[in-house]
Design a protein around this motif. Structure first.
Motif, PDB file in Angstrom:
ATOM      1  N   SER A  62       0.810  -1.221   0.000  1.00  0.00           N
ATOM      2  CA  SER A  62       0.000   0.000   0.000  1.00  0.00           C
ATOM      3  C   SER A  62       0.841   1.267   0.000  1.00  0.00           C
ATOM      4  CB  SER A  62      -0.949  -0.005   1.201  1.00  0.00           C
ATOM      5  OG  SER A  62      -0.229  -0.082   2.420  1.00  0.00           O
ATOM      6  N   TYR A  63       2.014   1.227   0.621  1.00  0.00           N
ATOM      7  CA  TYR A  63       2.892   2.399   0.610  1.00  0.00           C
ATOM      8  C   TYR A  63       3.317   2.710  -0.821  1.00  0.00           C
ATOM      9  CZ  TYR A  63       6.706   5.528   2.091  1.00  0.00           C
ATOM     10  OH  TYR A  63       7.535   6.611   2.270  1.00  0.00           O
ATOM     11  N   ASP A  79       1.664  -0.001   8.070  1.00  0.00           N
ATOM     12  CA  ASP A  79       2.404  -1.130   7.506  1.00  0.00           C
ATOM     13  C   ASP A  79       3.155  -0.681   6.255  1.00  0.00           C
ATOM     14  OD1 ASP A  79       2.954  -4.067   7.020  1.00  0.00           O
ATOM     15  OD2 ASP A  79       1.835  -3.568   5.210  1.00  0.00           O
ATOM     16  N   ILE A  80       4.429  -1.048   6.173  1.00  0.00           N
ATOM     17  CA  ILE A  80       5.252  -0.813   4.985  1.00  0.00           C
ATOM     18  C   ILE A  80       5.844  -2.148   4.566  1.00  0.00           C
ATOM     19  CG2 ILE A  80       7.273   0.384   4.046  1.00  0.00           C
ATOM     20  CD1 ILE A  80       6.808   2.561   6.128  1.00  0.00           C
ATOM     21  N   ASP A 140       4.488   4.148  15.714  1.00  0.00           N
ATOM     22  CA  ASP A 140       3.354   3.298  15.329  1.00  0.00           C
ATOM     23  C   ASP A 140       3.429   2.827  13.874  1.00  0.00           C
ATOM     24  OD1 ASP A 140       2.061   3.408  17.859  1.00  0.00           O
ATOM     25  OD2 ASP A 140       1.307   5.400  17.380  1.00  0.00           O
ATOM     26  N   PHE A 141       4.566   2.273  13.479  1.00  0.00           N
ATOM     27  CA  PHE A 141       4.613   1.624  12.175  1.00  0.00           C
ATOM     28  C   PHE A 141       5.631   0.487  12.205  1.00  0.00           C
ATOM     29  CE2 PHE A 141       8.084   4.633  11.714  1.00  0.00           C
ATOM     30  CZ  PHE A 141       9.000   4.036  10.855  1.00  0.00           C
ATOM     31  N   HIS A 142       5.440  -0.462  11.310  1.00  0.00           N
ATOM     32  CA  HIS A 142       6.382  -1.557  11.162  1.00  0.00           C
ATOM     33  C   HIS A 142       6.707  -1.732   9.687  1.00  0.00           C
ATOM     34  CE1 HIS A 142       2.426  -3.763  10.873  1.00  0.00           C
ATOM     35  NE2 HIS A 142       3.034  -4.210   9.790  1.00  0.00           N
ATOM     36  N   ILE A 143       7.815  -2.394   9.431  1.00  0.00           N
ATOM     37  CA  ILE A 143       8.217  -2.712   8.063  1.00  0.00           C
ATOM     38  C   ILE A 143       8.299  -4.223   7.934  1.00  0.00           C
ATOM     39  CG2 ILE A 143      10.015  -2.467   6.303  1.00  0.00           C
ATOM     40  CD1 ILE A 143      10.798   0.185   7.535  1.00  0.00           C
TER      41      ILE A 143
END
Length: 429
Positions: A62-63, A79-80, A140-143
């Motif tokens: 989505s990124y 989410d990345i 608040d994000f993860h890869i």
């Protein structure tokens, strides 16, 4: 037919719209880009040394598509997806590493990165997921980092899995399919509609469909719409939802557009049936919103689907139709009392509004004229937050309660904050 397209999307990025509220802020985008760039550079160098192969990368998901949405609830994460490619000629099995060994190399490299980054990384999730490894960051994000074999000469990719098998997977071809499907003028609206459906599913479904499934469903539905049916994002959303429901009623399988042998719908039959029923509910809701007599009523209906993410209407105080959803002689009077947790003697009060007040206040909202309401009236209190601090913590609001006369909240961020009270009769009016 379209009623409030300006509350779905505006070219004025400072205006509070649904789209504005569900996308990451500029600060969040900058932080994410800085992190994945740094991680990519580290992995390419570190894995090149560890494996002896040339390493390349491809940002996907989505990124990459420009369809990333804000987490639906506080505590969830952006989410990345960052694909890492080990390049060697020939078939996947011609290399020096099995699929599981390749994934282990990536997991170890992420752990080394986390040790060097210190407080800039929250954790590397262990054990790794079936098709990727995950590293979590503050903010608040993860890869997610999937590992692939790439044969550059054949332009062929295979995904490494924990089960030690290679899966046919080509995120590059998938992205190119999406890019070619839309004329330039259609790209923006199609991407917005994907975002609306993604946040709606996260808010309203216990088992949300995958991002790739929703992307394909919305993209293919959008291509079938007429110019009239895409006149405004609110109208387009109604017809996209109906088209998807019709498609799933006819056949629950959704082929991967670049690999027809793969069914993207990994929901069970029962889960797909729930998804389809909810889409029908969304169509019915949209029909109610599109024929509503006032902007307040329209916003109230759309808020049933998008909750606190849907913005409050910009009311004209001189317009009597904006005083209530239906023509009843009732004007809510809400007493507001804010008490700082550090100084209980310094109380702030107001009627129908309050502020400015400091952070760390307990705020009590009381409907003082509830006795004037008809028997059976029901209430829904909704918090809507605005401002940089609320955006950076992914806390743009929530349902605050359904008690008729009272609700409680706390002040945690700088910015503008709304407590909306929606009152309906026992008959849903």
């Amino acid at each position: 037919m379209s009623k409030v397209p300006q509350l779905f999307y505006s070219t004025n990025t400072d205006k509070q719209t649904l789209h504005r509220r569900i996308v990451p802020s500029e600060k969040q985008r900058e932080l994410q880009q800085e992190r994945w760039n740094d991680l990519r550079d580290y992995l390419i160098g570190n894995l090149g040394e560890a494996s002896g192969y040339s390493i390349s990368s491809w940002l996907q998901g989505s990124y990459k598509f420009g369809t990333q949405v804000r987490p639906a609830h506080k505590g969830k994460e952006f989410d990345i997806d960052l694909g890492i490619y080990f390049n060697w000629e020939g078939e996947p099995d011609d290399g020096s590493f099995s699929p599981h060994q390749l994934k282990t190399l990536v997991q170890t490299s992420l752990q080394n990165y986390a040790k060097e980054a210190d407080d800039d990384v929250l954790e590397v999730v262990a054990p790794p997921k079936e098709r990727c490894s995950r590293i979590r960051f503050p903010g608040d994000f993860h890869i997610d980092v999937p590992a692939y074999h790439l044969d550059p000469d054949r332009d062929a990719r295979s995904l490494a899995t924990e089960k030690n098998v290679w899966e046919e997977s080509d995120p590059v071809a998938y992205y190119e399919w999406f890019q070619k499907k839309f004329a330039d003028e259609d790209n923006s609206q199609a991407r917005r509609l994907i975002r609306y459906i993604k946040i709606w599913s996260a808010l309203n479904l216990e088992k949300a469909p995958s991002s790739v499934l929703l992307t394909v469903l919305v993209a293919e539905a959008y291509l079938k719409l007429s110019e009239k049916e895409t006149d405004g994002d609110d109208t387009a959303l109604r017809y996209v939802a109906e088209s998807i429901a019709d498609r799933l009623d006819n056949n629950i399988e959704v082929p991967n557009p670049v690999n027809a042998t793969e069914n993207l719908n990994r929901l069970s039959d029962d889960e797909t049936a729930v998804f389809t029923d909810k889409l029908r509910d969304l169509v019915d809701l949209a029909d109610r919103a599109l024929v509503a007599s006032t902007e307040v009523e329209t916003v109230t209906v759309w808020s049933e689907a998008f909750h606190h993410f849907f913005p409050a209407p910009e009311l004209d105080p001189n317009d009597p139709t904006n005083k209530a959803i239906v023509p009843v002689s009732f004007t809510p009077q809400i007493a507001v009392e804010a008490t700082p947790t550090t100084n209980g003697n310094n109380v702030f009060t107001g009627l129908n509004k309050i502020g400015p007040i400091p952070k760390k206040c307990t705020i009590e909202f009381t409907l003082t004229n509830a006795s004037d309401l008809p028997v059976g009236a029901r209430a829904r209190w909704i918090v809507r937050n605005e401002g940089d601090e609320a955006e950076l913590t992914n806390d743009l609001g929530h349902l605050a309660g359904t008690e008729l006369t009272h609700a409680s909240e706390n002040s945690a961020y700088r910015g503008t904050h709304y407590m909306d009270l929606v009152i309906t009769s026992a008959f849903g009016a």
